[in-house]
Design a protein around this motif. Structure first.
Motif, PDB file in Angstrom:
ATOM      1  N   TYR A  52      52.272  35.885  36.809  1.00 55.14           N
ATOM      2  CA  TYR A  52      51.591  36.161  38.071  1.00 55.14           C
ATOM      3  C   TYR A  52      50.112  35.815  37.963  1.00 55.14           C
ATOM      4  O   TYR A  52      49.561  35.717  36.870  1.00 55.14           O
ATOM      5  CB  TYR A  52      51.760  37.636  38.460  1.00 55.14           C
ATOM      6  N   SER A  53      49.463  35.683  39.110  1.00 59.44           N
ATOM      7  CA  SER A  53      48.047  35.310  39.150  1.00 59.44           C
ATOM      8  C   SER A  53      47.159  36.537  39.085  1.00 59.44           C
ATOM      9  O   SER A  53      47.364  37.507  39.819  1.00 59.44           O
ATOM     10  CB  SER A  53      47.727  34.564  40.447  1.00 59.44           C
ATOM     11  N   MET A  54      46.145  36.460  38.242  1.00 57.63           N
ATOM     12  CA  MET A  54      45.150  37.518  38.151  1.00 57.63           C
ATOM     13  C   MET A  54      44.153  37.338  39.291  1.00 57.63           C
ATOM     14  O   MET A  54      43.766  36.214  39.611  1.00 57.63           O
ATOM     15  CB  MET A  54      44.416  37.434  36.809  1.00 57.63           C
ATOM     16  N   VAL A  55      43.755  38.424  39.933  1.00 58.40           N
ATOM     17  CA  VAL A  55      42.754  38.372  41.001  1.00 58.40           C
ATOM     18  C   VAL A  55      41.387  38.396  40.331  1.00 58.40           C
ATOM     19  O   VAL A  55      41.016  39.377  39.693  1.00 58.40           O
ATOM     20  CB  VAL A  55      42.916  39.561  41.976  1.00 58.40           C
ATOM     21  N   MET A  56      40.652  37.307  40.472  1.00 61.19           N
ATOM     22  CA  MET A  56      39.396  37.164  39.742  1.00 61.19           C
ATOM     23  C   MET A  56      38.209  37.856  40.414  1.00 61.19           C
ATOM     24  O   MET A  56      37.400  38.448  39.744  1.00 61.19           O
ATOM     25  CB  MET A  56      39.078  35.677  39.534  1.00 61.19           C
ATOM     26  N   ASP A  57      38.080  37.778  41.716  1.00 61.21           N
ATOM     27  CA  ASP A  57      36.920  38.365  42.393  1.00 61.21           C
ATOM     28  C   ASP A  57      37.403  39.479  43.319  1.00 61.21           C
ATOM     29  O   ASP A  57      37.481  39.319  44.531  1.00 61.21           O
ATOM     30  CB  ASP A  57      36.163  37.292  43.174  1.00 61.21           C
ATOM     31  N   ALA A  58      37.710  40.616  42.726  1.00 66.32           N
ATOM     32  CA  ALA A  58      38.289  41.737  43.474  1.00 66.32           C
ATOM     33  C   ALA A  58      37.364  42.225  44.585  1.00 66.32           C
ATOM     34  O   ALA A  58      37.841  42.601  45.657  1.00 66.32           O
ATOM     35  CB  ALA A  58      38.616  42.877  42.520  1.00 66.32           C
ATOM     36  N   THR A  59      36.057  42.208  44.359  1.00 68.19           N
ATOM     37  CA  THR A  59      35.135  42.710  45.378  1.00 68.19           C
ATOM     38  C   THR A  59      35.162  41.843  46.639  1.00 68.19           C
ATOM     39  O   THR A  59      34.934  42.341  47.732  1.00 68.19           O
ATOM     40  CB  THR A  59      33.704  42.811  44.835  1.00 68.19           C
ATOM     41  N   TRP A  60      35.440  40.550  46.513  1.00 67.52           N
ATOM     42  CA  TRP A  60      35.550  39.678  47.677  1.00 67.52           C
ATOM     43  C   TRP A  60      36.671  40.158  48.591  1.00 67.52           C
ATOM     44  O   TRP A  60      36.607  40.031  49.809  1.00 67.52           O
ATOM     45  CB  TRP A  60      35.798  38.238  47.246  1.00 67.52           C
ATOM     46  N   TYR A  61      37.717  40.710  48.008  1.00 75.35           N
ATOM     47  CA  TYR A  61      38.856  41.202  48.779  1.00 75.35           C
ATOM     48  C   TYR A  61      38.717  42.672  49.151  1.00 75.35           C
ATOM     49  O   TYR A  61      39.656  43.281  49.639  1.00 75.35           O
ATOM     50  CB  TYR A  61      40.148  40.989  47.994  1.00 75.35           C
ATOM     51  N   GLY A  62      37.544  43.251  48.931  1.00 77.87           N
ATOM     52  CA  GLY A  62      37.303  44.637  49.310  1.00 77.87           C
ATOM     53  C   GLY A  62      37.848  45.651  48.327  1.00 77.87           C
ATOM     54  O   GLY A  62      37.899  46.845  48.621  1.00 77.87           O
ATOM     55  N   LEU A  63      38.262  45.202  47.155  1.00 82.62           N
ATOM     56  CA  LEU A  63      38.813  46.107  46.143  1.00 82.62           C
ATOM     57  C   LEU A  63      37.699  46.612  45.232  1.00 82.62           C
ATOM     58  O   LEU A  63      36.736  45.897  44.970  1.00 82.62           O
ATOM     59  CB  LEU A  63      39.859  45.368  45.307  1.00 82.62           C
ATOM     60  N   PRO A  64      37.807  47.842  44.741  1.00 75.29           N
ATOM     61  CA  PRO A  64      36.805  48.320  43.796  1.00 75.29           C
ATOM     62  C   PRO A  64      36.863  47.501  42.500  1.00 75.29           C
ATOM     63  O   PRO A  64      37.911  46.951  42.169  1.00 75.29           O
ATOM     64  CB  PRO A  64      37.209  49.775  43.536  1.00 75.29           C
ATOM     65  N   PRO A  65      35.749  47.397  41.804  1.00 76.89           N
ATOM     66  CA  PRO A  65      35.750  46.631  40.555  1.00 76.89           C
ATOM     67  C   PRO A  65      36.762  47.201  39.555  1.00 76.89           C
ATOM     68  O   PRO A  65      36.987  48.409  39.498  1.00 76.89           O
ATOM     69  CB  PRO A  65      34.322  46.795  40.021  1.00 76.89           C
ATOM     70  N   ALA A  66      37.359  46.304  38.791  1.00 76.65           N
ATOM     71  CA  ALA A  66      38.311  46.731  37.759  1.00 76.65           C
ATOM     72  C   ALA A  66      37.561  47.479  36.659  1.00 76.65           C
ATOM     73  O   ALA A  66      36.412  47.169  36.341  1.00 76.65           O
ATOM     74  CB  ALA A  66      39.017  45.521  37.184  1.00 76.65           C
ATOM     75  N   ARG A  67      38.219  48.485  36.085  1.00 75.40           N
ATOM     76  CA  ARG A  67      37.592  49.268  35.004  1.00 75.40           C
ATOM     77  C   ARG A  67      38.677  49.962  34.195  1.00 75.40           C
ATOM     78  O   ARG A  67      39.851  49.901  34.545  1.00 75.40           O
ATOM     79  CB  ARG A  67      36.613  50.283  35.584  1.00 75.40           C
ATOM     80  N   ASP A  68      38.299  50.623  33.147  1.00 74.67           N
ATOM     81  CA  ASP A  68      39.201  51.421  32.314  1.00 74.67           C
ATOM     82  C   ASP A  68      40.394  50.633  31.789  1.00 74.67           C
ATOM     83  O   ASP A  68      41.480  51.178  31.594  1.00 74.67           O
ATOM     84  CB  ASP A  68      39.707  52.659  33.072  1.00 74.67           C
ATOM     85  N   GLY A  69      40.248  49.326  31.602  1.00 72.53           N
ATOM     86  CA  GLY A  69      41.303  48.531  30.978  1.00 72.53           C
ATOM     87  C   GLY A  69      42.348  47.971  31.913  1.00 72.53           C
ATOM     88  O   GLY A  69      43.276  47.317  31.467  1.00 72.53           O
ATOM     89  N   TRP A  70      42.231  48.225  33.213  1.00 75.03           N
ATOM     90  CA  TRP A  70      43.201  47.631  34.125  1.00 75.03           C
ATOM     91  C   TRP A  70      42.541  46.516  34.921  1.00 75.03           C
ATOM     92  O   TRP A  70      41.321  46.461  35.057  1.00 75.03           O
ATOM     93  CB  TRP A  70      43.853  48.657  35.055  1.00 75.03           C
ATOM     94  N   ILE A  71      43.368  45.614  35.429  1.00 75.17           N
ATOM     95  CA  ILE A  71      42.910  44.490  36.243  1.00 75.17           C
ATOM     96  C   ILE A  71      43.868  44.344  37.423  1.00 75.17           C
ATOM     97  O   ILE A  71      44.901  45.006  37.478  1.00 75.17           O
ATOM     98  CB  ILE A  71      42.860  43.180  35.430  1.00 75.17           C
ATOM     99  N   TYR A  72      43.510  43.478  38.366  1.00 73.88           N
ATOM    100  CA  TYR A  72      44.346  43.244  39.536  1.00 73.88           C
ATOM    101  C   TYR A  72      45.190  41.991  39.340  1.00 73.88           C
ATOM    102  O   TYR A  72      44.714  40.991  38.793  1.00 73.88           O
ATOM    103  CB  TYR A  72      43.485  43.050  40.792  1.00 73.88           C
ATOM    104  N   PHE A  73      46.417  42.054  39.816  1.00 73.73           N
ATOM    105  CA  PHE A  73      47.303  40.897  39.828  1.00 73.73           C
ATOM    106  C   PHE A  73      47.873  40.718  41.226  1.00 73.73           C
ATOM    107  O   PHE A  73      48.174  41.703  41.908  1.00 73.73           O
ATOM    108  CB  PHE A  73      48.468  41.071  38.851  1.00 73.73           C
ATOM    109  N   ARG A  74      48.026  39.465  41.621  1.00 73.18           N
ATOM    110  CA  ARG A  74      48.731  39.144  42.860  1.00 73.18           C
ATOM    111  C   ARG A  74      50.189  38.909  42.492  1.00 73.18           C
ATOM    112  O   ARG A  74      50.503  38.023  41.702  1.00 73.18           O
ATOM    113  CB  ARG A  74      48.162  37.891  43.500  1.00 73.18           C
ATOM    114  N   ILE A  75      51.065  39.710  43.073  1.00 73.53           N
ATOM    115  CA  ILE A  75      52.498  39.567  42.847  1.00 73.53           C
ATOM    116  C   ILE A  75      53.120  39.409  44.234  1.00 73.53           C
ATOM    117  O   ILE A  75      53.135  40.360  45.020  1.00 73.53           O
ATOM    118  CB  ILE A  75      53.069  40.771  42.085  1.00 73.53           C
ATOM    119  N   GLU A  76      53.575  38.195  44.518  1.00 74.16           N
ATOM    120  CA  GLU A  76      54.004  37.773  45.850  1.00 74.16           C
ATOM    121  C   GLU A  76      52.825  37.969  46.795  1.00 74.16           C
ATOM    122  O   GLU A  76      51.761  37.435  46.541  1.00 74.16           O
ATOM    123  CB  GLU A  76      55.278  38.492  46.279  1.00 74.16           C
ATOM    124  N   ASP A  77      52.965  38.768  47.865  1.00 71.49           N
ATOM    125  CA  ASP A  77      51.849  38.975  48.798  1.00 71.49           C
ATOM    126  C   ASP A  77      51.175  40.328  48.582  1.00 71.49           C
ATOM    127  O   ASP A  77      50.405  40.776  49.422  1.00 71.49           O
ATOM    128  CB  ASP A  77      52.340  38.883  50.250  1.00 71.49           C
TER     129      ASP A  77
END
Length: 102
Positions: A52-77
Motif C-alpha cells: 500500500y501507499s504511504m501518505v507522505m504529507d498528512a497535514t495537506w490532507y488535514g490529518l494530524p502529524p504522525a507520531r509515536d511510531g505510527w504513520i498513515y497508509f492509503r488502503i483503497e480509498d
C-alpha cells in the motif's frame, strides 16, 4: 430490412432514455443503491510492506502529524494509521481527513 429498422429504433430509444435519466433532476430516475463494500483491512491486521501507499504529507490532507511510531497508509480509498515497526493497522482515520483527501 424491417427487423433491422425496429432494432435500430429500440436501440435509439433505450440510449436516449438512459441519457435523459443521467441528466434528470435528483429523484426523477430509479437508481438502485449500491451497497458499500466492507472496509479493506481490519483494525489489528498486519499489512504487507510495499503493498500500500504511504501518505507522505498528512497535514495537506488535514490529518494530524504522525507520531509515536505510527504513520498513515492509503488502503483503497481509506486512510489508516499503521504502526511502522510492526505494520499493524492501529485505526481508520478517513473521517479526520479534509476535503483534499481523494
Amino acid at each position: 430490412m424491417r427487423k433491422v429498422f425496429i432494432v435500430l429504433v429500440f436501440t435509439l430509444l433505450a440510449t436516449t432514455a438512459a441519457g435523459q435519466c443521467r441528466m434528470a433532476a435528483a429523484g426523477a430516475c430509479h437508481v438502485i443503491p449500491v451497497a458499500k463494500s466492507p472496509l479493506p483491512v481490519a483494525i489489528g491486521e498486519v499489512i504487507e510492506r510495499g503493498r500500500y501507499s504511504m501518505v507522505m504529507d498528512a497535514t495537506w490532507y488535514g490529518l494530524p502529524p504522525a507520531r509515536d511510531g505510527w504513520i498513515y497508509f492509503r488502503i483503497e480509498d481509506e486512510v489508516y494509521r499503521v504502526d511502522y515497526r510492526t505494520m499493524t493497522v492501529v485505526e481508520r482515520a478517513t473521517e479526520e481527513a479534509s476535503r483534499n483527501w481523494p
